[in-house]
Design an enzyme around this catalytic site. Structure first.
Site, PDB file in Angstrom:
ATOM      1  N   MET A  26       0.846  -1.195   0.000  1.00 62.46           N
ATOM      2  CA  MET A  26       0.000   0.000   0.000  1.00 62.46           C
ATOM      3  C   MET A  26       0.887   1.253   0.000  1.00 62.46           C
ATOM      4  SD  MET A  26      -3.461  -0.752   1.998  1.00 62.46           S
ATOM      5  CE  MET A  26      -2.907  -0.519   3.660  1.00 62.46           C
ATOM      6  N   GLY A  32      10.849  -2.428   5.784  1.00 62.37           N
ATOM      7  CA  GLY A  32      10.110  -3.696   5.825  1.00 62.37           C
ATOM      8  C   GLY A  32       9.777  -4.116   4.402  1.00 62.37           C
ATOM      9  N   HIS A  33       9.206  -3.192   3.622  1.00 63.04           N
ATOM     10  CA  HIS A  33       8.905  -3.488   2.216  1.00 63.04           C
ATOM     11  C   HIS A  33      10.195  -3.817   1.453  1.00 63.04           C
ATOM     12  CE1 HIS A  33       5.513  -0.444   3.049  1.00 63.04           C
ATOM     13  NE2 HIS A  33       4.893  -1.589   2.848  1.00 63.04           N
ATOM     14  N   GLU A 144       5.723 -11.334   7.563  1.00 62.31           N
ATOM     15  CA  GLU A 144       5.162 -11.951   8.774  1.00 62.31           C
ATOM     16  C   GLU A 144       4.633 -10.900   9.739  1.00 62.31           C
ATOM     17  OE1 GLU A 144       8.085 -14.560  10.460  1.00 62.31           O
ATOM     18  OE2 GLU A 144       7.726 -16.094   8.929  1.00 62.31           O
ATOM     19  N   SER A 180       6.355   0.098  10.081  1.00 63.17           N
ATOM     20  CA  SER A 180       5.032   0.175   9.489  1.00 63.17           C
ATOM     21  C   SER A 180       4.893   1.533   8.814  1.00 63.17           C
ATOM     22  CB  SER A 180       3.993   0.051  10.614  1.00 63.17           C
ATOM     23  OG  SER A 180       2.773   0.622  10.222  1.00 63.17           O
TER      24      SER A 180
HETATM   25  P1  AMP Z   1       1.544  -2.871   3.437  1.00 64.44           P
HETATM   26  O1  AMP Z   1       2.084  -1.832   2.508  1.00 64.44           O
HETATM   27  O2  AMP Z   1       1.510  -2.440   4.856  1.00 64.44           O
HETATM   28  O3  AMP Z   1       0.243  -3.441   2.953  1.00 64.44           O
HETATM   29  O4  AMP Z   1       2.572  -4.090   3.392  1.00 64.44           O
HETATM   30  C1  AMP Z   1       2.949  -4.708   2.201  1.00 64.44           C
HETATM   31  C2  AMP Z   1       3.720  -5.961   2.513  1.00 64.44           C
HETATM   32  O5  AMP Z   1       4.880  -5.625   3.283  1.00 64.44           O
HETATM   33  C3  AMP Z   1       2.915  -6.957   3.371  1.00 64.44           C
HETATM   34  O6  AMP Z   1       3.203  -8.274   2.929  1.00 64.44           O
HETATM   35  C4  AMP Z   1       3.452  -6.712   4.763  1.00 64.44           C
HETATM   36  O7  AMP Z   1       3.335  -7.826   5.628  1.00 64.44           O
HETATM   37  C5  AMP Z   1       4.911  -6.393   4.472  1.00 64.44           C
HETATM   38  N1  AMP Z   1       5.489  -5.619   5.576  1.00 64.44           N
HETATM   39  C6  AMP Z   1       5.019  -4.454   6.106  1.00 64.44           C
HETATM   40  N2  AMP Z   1       5.775  -4.080   7.143  1.00 64.44           N
HETATM   41  C7  AMP Z   1       6.739  -5.021   7.289  1.00 64.44           C
HETATM   42  C8  AMP Z   1       7.838  -5.198   8.192  1.00 64.44           C
HETATM   43  N3  AMP Z   1       8.093  -4.342   9.171  1.00 64.44           N
HETATM   44  N4  AMP Z   1       8.617  -6.296   8.027  1.00 64.44           N
HETATM   45  C9  AMP Z   1       8.378  -7.189   7.037  1.00 64.44           C
HETATM   46  N5  AMP Z   1       7.368  -7.075   6.156  1.00 64.44           N
HETATM   47  C10 AMP Z   1       6.558  -6.007   6.276  1.00 64.44           C
END
Ligand code: AMP
Length: 269
Positions: A26, A32-33, A144, A180
């Site tokens: 998103m 993390g991404h 995860e 996050s």
């Molecule tokens: P999001 O943009 O928050 O929807 O996340 C996109 C992808 O990145 C999802 O698979 C999340 O689980 C992963 N993700 C987000 N934050 C982290 C993090 N701190 N560590 C590992 N993966 C993450």
């Protein structure tokens, strides 16, 4: 790096390539991404990243409006990471498509985030389904950090698509809270609070690892966290494979969701 705004146009470009790794996000890209992207680049021929802030997975309009967005910055980061393809689909590209349909999640999954955010995972699956029906990708990389989401998507994908799920470890801020996109809504001083909450969880986890009789202390831990000025949504121990409440010393995980400054955070350790 090629940027696409249409799923169909993107697929025309990649349909003959094998071993494409897909990282759906998103946006508001953070480390993390990046860790998912780096893993994909390591084991796949090409890497595709999508950015779509999906309104249907927010059960609160304000939360959707306030969700951090910075596409220009994201594109800069993705370029630096040498991503091959970026997909920025429009709302109608996702929801206007005739193949699009609502996907219900089994009742058994109505726990943790699904219990507190009705419609959230249905929204997630609707987008994932739309991507996977149309895109020729072989591996999908998921974090995860969103553990329940990882489980629900894995179950869904395994039954319908010939696509491998690659689960990636949670990346943390200096060994404390999970990174996050929502962290960008806080100031530096607030992050300290998130670290403190993580420390409480970590020490509880260590105690449980020593003796599972400490599980009866969960209400004390809840009180401790509440005293920190956060609104706790849930704090639960569950079996890390089945997410069942029946768990033991060797297979449990702690799941938390809380609001701090009206911003929702989740984590699991
Ligand atoms: P999001 O943009 O928050 O929807 O996340 C996109 C992808 O990145 C999802 O698979 C999340 O689980 C992963 N993700 C987000 N934050 C982290 C993090 N701190 N560590 C590992 N993966 C993450």
């Amino acid at each position: 790096m090629i940027i696409f705004k249409s799923i169909n146009k993107l697929n025309k470009c990649i349909e003959n390539i094998d071993n494409i790794g897909f990282v759906p996000t998103m946006g508001s890209i953070h480390n993390g991404h990046s860790s998912l992207i780096k893993k994909s680049k390591k084991i796949c021929k090409k890497t595709l990243v999508s950015i779509f802030v999906n309104p249907k997975q927010f059960n609160n309009k304000k939360d959707f409006i306030n969700y951090p967005r910075n596409t220009k910055r994201d594109i800069r980061i993705l370029r630096k990471l040498n991503v091959d393809y970026v997909l920025l689909p429009t709302y109608s590209d996702i929801y206007g498509a005739k193949e699009n349909r609502l996907i219900k999640i089994p009742k058994i999954n109505k726990i943790l985030c699904a219990k507190y955010r009705p419609g959230h995972f249905e929204g997630v699956l609707q987008v994932i389904n739309q991507y996977l029906i149309k895109l020729n990708v072989q591996k999908i990389f998921l974090g995860e950090k969103d553990y329940q989401q990882l489980k629900i998507i894995s179950n869904f994908v395994r039954k319908r698509f010939d696509i491998k799920i690659v689960a990636c470890k949670t990346i943390r801020h200096k060994n404390t809270f999970a990174l996050s996109s929502r962290n960008q809504l806080l100031i530096k001083e607030d992050l300290y609070k998130l670290s403190e909450i993580f420390k409480i969880l970590k020490s509880f986890k260590l105690k449980l690892k020593k003796s599972f009789k400490y599980k009866y202390k969960i209400s004390d831990v809840k009180n401790l966290i509440r005293k920190m000025g956060v609104k706790l949504e849930y704090l639960e121990m569950r079996d890390k494979h089945t997410l069942s409440k029946k768990c033991n010393k060797s297979n449990f995980k702690i799941f938390i969701s809380y609001y701090y400054k009206k911003i929702r955070f989740i984590d699991n350790i």
